[in-house]
Design an enzyme around this catalytic site. Structure first.
Site, short mmCIF file in Angstrom:
data_model
loop_
_atom_site.label_atom_id
_atom_site.label_comp_id
_atom_site.label_asym_id
_atom_site.label_seq_id
_atom_site.Cartn_x
_atom_site.Cartn_y
_atom_site.Cartn_z
N HIS A 71 0.87 -1.18 0.00
CA HIS A 71 0.00 0.00 0.00
C HIS A 71 0.90 1.23 0.00
CE1 HIS A 71 -2.92 -2.97 1.28
NE2 HIS A 71 -3.90 -2.08 1.17
N GLU A 84 -1.41 6.09 -1.17
CA GLU A 84 -2.82 6.14 -0.77
C GLU A 84 -2.97 7.20 0.33
OE1 GLU A 84 -4.17 2.83 1.62
OE2 GLU A 84 -6.27 3.15 1.12
N1 HPA Z 1 -4.97 0.65 3.33
C1 HPA Z 1 -4.18 0.35 4.35
N2 HPA Z 1 -4.48 -0.58 5.23
C2 HPA Z 1 -5.63 -1.25 5.08
C3 HPA Z 1 -6.49 -0.98 4.03
C4 HPA Z 1 -6.13 0.01 3.11
O1 HPA Z 1 -6.83 0.32 2.12
N3 HPA Z 1 -7.54 -1.82 4.18
C5 HPA Z 1 -7.32 -2.56 5.26
N4 HPA Z 1 -6.14 -2.23 5.82
ZN ZN Z 2 -6.02 -2.20 0.73
#
Ligand code: HPA
Ligand code: ZN
Length: 346
Positions: A212, A215
């Site tokens: 990730h 974001e």
């Molecule tokens: N981002 C980061 N951590 C997470 C996410 C996400 O979209 N969904 C569940 N844990």
């Molecule tokens: Zn995610």
């Protein structure tokens, strides 16, 4: 004749607990009343939950079941809801039930292949043994009605030592269907770089790498993920547009983004769907797939994500490419390709 509609049957970025059917969550709440479920929670988690008015119902002494878990409007508020939901998955039976409820729901929606992100450290934290987690994952990966593959979320908030330790334990006895690793959790507080050793180890064992990034933090987080972790895909990456050089780099190298439109709006990454960066990324030639991320928390479905993209003006050609990209960038291409075609039209 009606025009053919795309019916997406596969996705690469969906969190197991994020896809928990609400009816199953209601069952868990009955099994584990909040006061008891949270009795052993560390003070730092309780303090985090107390920051969010939408979670107040869970923390009151006579907590009404089903308080407003989905009432967040920011990314940290969402993470608090997500973390809190983990306190209700407390036993191997709860975990197996979660897998079964999610898989059944996916099948009902027409999904045939999904790479499911599993925040393993959060289940261990509730006292579920790793062996029980792995057994349940292995069993679910053998379902005849859907190909489920696992991406282990090492959860950045637990830190790198814990990530490496968990990875080594998993590599010693890998669950069937395990295809990759990622880092979820608080991107702004825990940048990717320090997790380099874990990602190198995972790569050396043939696992796919995603993280990730871009974001809840900006382009520097994506650059760091590419440079330090050498990932194959980027989870989200949608804030790459803040750095035109990065957009160019992603397009040139063909590094795909796992885009999750609805979640980005519900967690305030973009103020509205119309403000989302996907059209810009698409125009610049960045490869992407469409995904639900946490469909229960964001009240979406995979078909809904395609509708959202269409409403942003993404062309049918680009939507077809997004479907083809699932197969192209899947961490188990054979499972994604041989039996099921995510390109199927209906
Ligand atoms: N981002 C980061 N951590 C997470 C996410 C996400 O979209 N969904 C569940 N844990
Ligand atoms: Zn995610």
């Amino acid at each position: 004749m009606e025009p053919a509609t795309l019916r997406p049957a596969a996705e690469l970025h969906v969190h197991l607990r994020g896809a928990m059917p609400p009816a199953y969550f209601a069952q868990l709440l009955e099994r584990h009343p909040p006061a008891r479920a949270l009795a052993q929670a560390p003070e730092r988690h309780l303090a985090f939950f107390r920051r969010w008015p939408h979670l107040a119902g869970f923390l009151a002494p006579d907590a009404p079941a089903g308080a407003d878990l989905f009432g967040f409007s920011t990314f940290p508020g969402f993470l608090a809801s997500y973390l809190l939901s983990g306190y209700f998955v407390r036993t191997p039976a709860d975990f197996r039930g979660l897998l079964d409820a999610v898989a059944t729901d996916f099948v009902a929606q027409g999904l045939r292949y999904a790479e499911v992100t599993v925040s393993v450290p959060e289940y261990l934290m509730q006292g579920i043994p790793l062996e029980a987690v792995c057994e349940a994952l292995s069993e679910a990966s053998r379902r005849p009605d859907i190909r489920l593959r696992w991406i282990v979320d090492l959860v950045r908030n637990f830190g790198h030592d814990a990530a490496l330790d968990l990875l080594r334990r998993l590599l010693a006895r890998p669950p069937a269907g395990w295809v990759g690793v990622t880092l979820g959790g608080s991107e702004a507080e825990f940048p990717p770089g320090p997790f380099r050793e874990s990602f190198e180890l995972a790569r050396a064992h043939g696992l796919g790498l995603t993280v990730h990034a871009g974001e809840a933090a900006g382009p520097e987080s994506v650059w760091e993920a590419l440079r330090e972790l050498r990932v194959d895909r980027i989870g989200h990456g949608v804030r790459a547009v803040e750095d035109p050089r990065l957009v160019e780099h992603l397009a040139e190298r063909g590094i795909p983004l796992e885009v999750c439109l609805t979640g980005n709006v519900k967690t305030g990454v973009f103020p509205s769907l119309a403000a989302h960066s996907l059209p810009q990324l698409d125009a610049a030639g960045v490869a992407f797939t469409l995904n639900t991320d946490d469909p229960t928390f964001f009240a979406t479905t995979l078909a809904g994500e395609f509708e959202a993209a269409r409403s942003l003006g993404i062309s049918e050609q680009a939507l077809g490419d997004a479907l083809a990209n699932v197969e192209r960038f899947a961490f188990d291409r054979d499972a994604c390709r041989i039996r099921f075609s995510p390109l199927r039209l209906c």
